[in-house]
Scaffold this motif. Structure first.
Motif, PDB file in Angstrom:
ATOM      1  N   TRP A  74     -26.234  80.553 -61.513  1.00 16.81           N
ATOM      2  CA  TRP A  74     -24.954  79.996 -61.075  1.00 16.81           C
ATOM      3  C   TRP A  74     -24.301  79.232 -62.220  1.00 16.81           C
ATOM      4  N   LEU A  75     -25.065  78.424 -62.937  1.00 22.30           N
ATOM      5  CA  LEU A  75     -24.510  77.641 -64.044  1.00 22.30           C
ATOM      6  C   LEU A  75     -23.972  78.551 -65.143  1.00 22.30           C
ATOM      7  N   VAL A  76     -24.719  79.573 -65.496  1.00 21.88           N
ATOM      8  CA  VAL A  76     -24.270  80.489 -66.548  1.00 21.88           C
ATOM      9  C   VAL A  76     -23.023  81.254 -66.108  1.00 21.88           C
ATOM     10  N   ASP A  77     -22.965  81.641 -64.845  1.00 20.80           N
ATOM     11  CA  ASP A  77     -21.814  82.384 -64.332  1.00 20.80           C
ATOM     12  C   ASP A  77     -20.546  81.528 -64.260  1.00 20.80           C
ATOM     13  N   HIS A  78     -20.695  80.207 -64.161  1.00 16.80           N
ATOM     14  CA  HIS A  78     -19.540  79.329 -63.967  1.00 16.80           C
ATOM     15  C   HIS A  78     -19.229  78.439 -65.173  1.00 16.80           C
ATOM     16  N   ILE A  79     -20.038  78.543 -66.219  1.00 15.65           N
ATOM     17  CA  ILE A  79     -19.809  77.737 -67.424  1.00 15.65           C
ATOM     18  C   ILE A  79     -19.760  78.673 -68.627  1.00 15.65           C
ATOM     19  N   LYS A  80     -18.624  78.724 -69.295  1.00 14.74           N
ATOM     20  CA  LYS A  80     -18.489  79.640 -70.432  1.00 14.74           C
ATOM     21  C   LYS A  80     -18.902  78.994 -71.752  1.00 14.74           C
ATOM     22  N   GLY A  81     -19.051  77.667 -71.773  1.00 12.47           N
ATOM     23  CA  GLY A  81     -19.493  76.991 -72.982  1.00 12.47           C
ATOM     24  C   GLY A  81     -18.354  76.640 -73.920  1.00 12.47           C
ATOM     25  N   GLY A  82     -18.702  75.958 -75.003  1.00 11.32           N
ATOM     26  CA  GLY A  82     -17.705  75.513 -75.972  1.00 11.32           C
ATOM     27  C   GLY A  82     -18.284  74.436 -76.861  1.00 11.32           C
ATOM     28  N   PRO A  83     -17.472  73.503 -77.348  1.00 10.01           N
ATOM     29  CA  PRO A  83     -17.964  72.445 -78.242  1.00 10.01           C
ATOM     30  C   PRO A  83     -18.983  71.541 -77.557  1.00 10.01           C
ATOM     31  N   LEU A  93     -17.485  72.797 -66.203  1.00 12.35           N
ATOM     32  CA  LEU A  93     -16.996  73.643 -65.109  1.00 12.35           C
ATOM     33  C   LEU A  93     -15.524  74.019 -65.301  1.00 12.35           C
ATOM     34  N   ALA A  94     -14.805  73.205 -66.066  1.00  9.67           N
ATOM     35  CA  ALA A  94     -13.402  73.515 -66.375  1.00  9.67           C
ATOM     36  C   ALA A  94     -13.286  74.509 -67.526  1.00  9.67           C
ATOM     37  N   GLY A  95     -14.418  74.908 -68.102  1.00  7.88           N
ATOM     38  CA  GLY A  95     -14.413  75.889 -69.180  1.00  7.88           C
ATOM     39  C   GLY A  95     -13.975  75.346 -70.517  1.00  7.88           C
ATOM     40  N   LYS A  96     -14.169  74.028 -70.744  1.00  7.28           N
ATOM     41  CA  LYS A  96     -13.665  73.405 -71.964  1.00  7.28           C
ATOM     42  C   LYS A  96     -14.747  72.897 -72.909  1.00  7.28           C
ATOM     43  N   GLY A  97     -16.003  73.247 -72.657  1.00 11.03           N
ATOM     44  CA  GLY A  97     -17.037  72.794 -73.581  1.00 11.03           C
ATOM     45  C   GLY A  97     -18.432  72.947 -73.012  1.00 11.03           C
ATOM     46  N   GLY A  98     -19.397  72.575 -73.865  1.00  8.78           N
ATOM     47  CA  GLY A  98     -20.791  72.598 -73.468  1.00  8.78           C
ATOM     48  C   GLY A  98     -21.631  73.520 -74.322  1.00  8.78           C
ATOM     49  N   VAL A  99     -22.671  72.954 -74.946  1.00  5.92           N
ATOM     50  CA  VAL A  99     -23.632  73.743 -75.716  1.00  5.92           C
ATOM     51  C   VAL A  99     -24.971  73.720 -74.982  1.00  5.92           C
ATOM     52  N   VAL A 143     -32.112  78.046 -69.867  1.00  5.60           N
ATOM     53  CA  VAL A 143     -31.059  78.140 -68.855  1.00  5.60           C
ATOM     54  C   VAL A 143     -29.804  78.800 -69.417  1.00  5.60           C
ATOM     55  N   SER A 144     -29.420  78.456 -70.644  1.00  5.76           N
ATOM     56  CA  SER A 144     -28.197  79.001 -71.242  1.00  5.76           C
ATOM     57  C   SER A 144     -28.225  80.515 -71.337  1.00  5.76           C
ATOM     58  N   ASN A 145     -29.423  81.090 -71.397  1.00  2.00           N
ATOM     59  CA  ASN A 145     -29.563  82.541 -71.539  1.00  2.00           C
ATOM     60  C   ASN A 145     -30.296  83.189 -70.376  1.00  2.00           C
ATOM     61  N   CYS A 146     -30.629  82.378 -69.341  1.00  2.00           N
ATOM     62  CA  CYS A 146     -31.386  82.901 -68.191  1.00  2.00           C
ATOM     63  C   CYS A 146     -32.589  83.702 -68.685  1.00  2.00           C
ATOM     64  N   LEU A 147     -33.426  83.040 -69.456  1.00  2.00           N
ATOM     65  CA  LEU A 147     -34.512  83.701 -70.171  1.00  2.00           C
ATOM     66  C   LEU A 147     -35.874  83.118 -69.803  1.00  2.00           C
ATOM     67  N   LEU A 148     -36.824  84.013 -69.510  1.00  2.00           N
ATOM     68  CA  LEU A 148     -38.233  83.667 -69.319  1.00  2.00           C
ATOM     69  C   LEU A 148     -39.056  84.510 -70.288  1.00  2.00           C
ATOM     70  N   PHE A 149     -40.324  84.137 -70.461  1.00  2.00           N
ATOM     71  CA  PHE A 149     -41.238  84.942 -71.264  1.00  2.00           C
ATOM     72  C   PHE A 149     -42.512  85.224 -70.474  1.00  2.00           C
TER      73      PHE A 149
END
Length: 296
Positions: free
Chosen positions: A104-113, A127-133, A187-193
């Motif tokens: 849900w977080l990855v689908d609703h957050i596009k990231g940014g600064p 959530l506003a699409g204006k940032g986040g690493v 979480v940013s990549n929805c990745l497990l090993f």
């Protein structure tokens, strides 16, 4: 100790910074000054010197974000957004809850600064699409885990020896009660090993232990929208120089208070040093490497 590290940082970088500033135009001058106070590599260098500790793997067994953060410490916005993620009284296993939250977080957050803001403002901006690493994503994920009764902790990774060209990465672990173990999740990549010889997801320690033995595990991207990201895996996980460290004793209540009061008037690194000076800072615990080799 603190005075020595800061003095060393200033003397090492002063001339380089002055030389750069001397030929910059006003607009670029402002951007460069802003970058110095927020993202200069030697701020990371200094932070590692101040916050790092060498520990054994057994020393981190009981560490979790839950130890210093309770539901009452989490801003109301997280509870409001959580209603959009999970159905009322929805019963899920811990690993399924972790996956649903991550997707849900990855689908609703596009990231940014990068943000370096209080958790409430960070979530609003993301959530506003204006940032986040990745570190912003890992931190808000922590808060959602708290209100969903998931044990969670946050990790970072750097290189030994320290490389100013390597930005590092942040990820998490969630404790699965059903599997009775910690599970790594990016979480940013929805990745497990997963390893070749077991069908249970790996922990952070298990992942890096296999890599150092040249037994590279299988990457599993559990969000169908995510494609295989070879560079991320090679840079942060399959790199034998990669040194994971656990972020401990982070109090969202403490940091939210000071970031709300002092930003944007005070540079972030000064706010963090202020909290450190009063003994309320988080720490970096290195269970697999000697952090002092960062500076060799």
């Amino acid at each position: 100790m603190y005075k020595y590290v800061i003095f060393e940082f200033i003397t090492q970088q002063r001339q380089k910074i002055l030389n750069t500033l001397s030929y910059l135009k006003p607009k670029k001058f402002r951007k460069y000054v802003f970058w110095i106070f927020k993202r200069h590599p030697y701020l990371y260098f200094t932070r590692f010197r101040l916050l790092s500790k060498n520990v054994s793997e057994s020393d981190i067994n009981q560490e979790s974000y839950n130890l210093t953060n309770k539901s009452d410490d989490i801003p109301k916005i997280f509870f409001e957004v959580n209603k959009l993620i999970f159905l009322p009284n929805e019963e899920l296993k811990d690993i399924d809850k972790m996956k649903k939250l991550s997707m849900w977080l990855v689908d609703h957050i596009k990231g940014g600064p990068g943000l370096s803001l209080s958790s409430q403002k960070a979530l609003e901006i993301m959530l506003a699409g204006k940032g986040g690493v990745c570190s912003d994503m890992a931190q808000i994920f922590n808060n959602f885990c708290i209100i969903n009764n998931l044990m969670v902790r946050e990790w970072g990774v750097t290189l030994i020896p320290f490389d100013t060209n390597f930005g590092g990465h942040s990820f998490n672990e969630v404790f699965s009660k059903e599997l009775n173990k910690w599970i790594f999740v990016d979480v940013s990549n929805c990745l497990l090993f997963y390893s070749d010889f077991q069908d249970r997801p790996l922990s952070v320690i298990e992942l890096y232990d296999l890599v150092r033995k040249k037994k590279f595990p299988k990457a599993f991207f559990f969000n169908k929208e995510n494609k295989f990201k070879e560079k991320i895996i090679n840079d942060y996980y399959f790199n034998v120089q990669a040194a994971p460290f656990l972020i401990c004793s982070y109090s969202t209540k403490t940091y939210d208070f000071y970031l709300e009061k002092l930003r944007p008037f005070v540079p972030v690194f000064i706010i963090h040093f202020f909290i450190l000076f009063f003994g309320k800072s988080y720490s970096y615990k290195f269970p697999m490497d000697n952090y002092k080799l960062l500076f060799s």
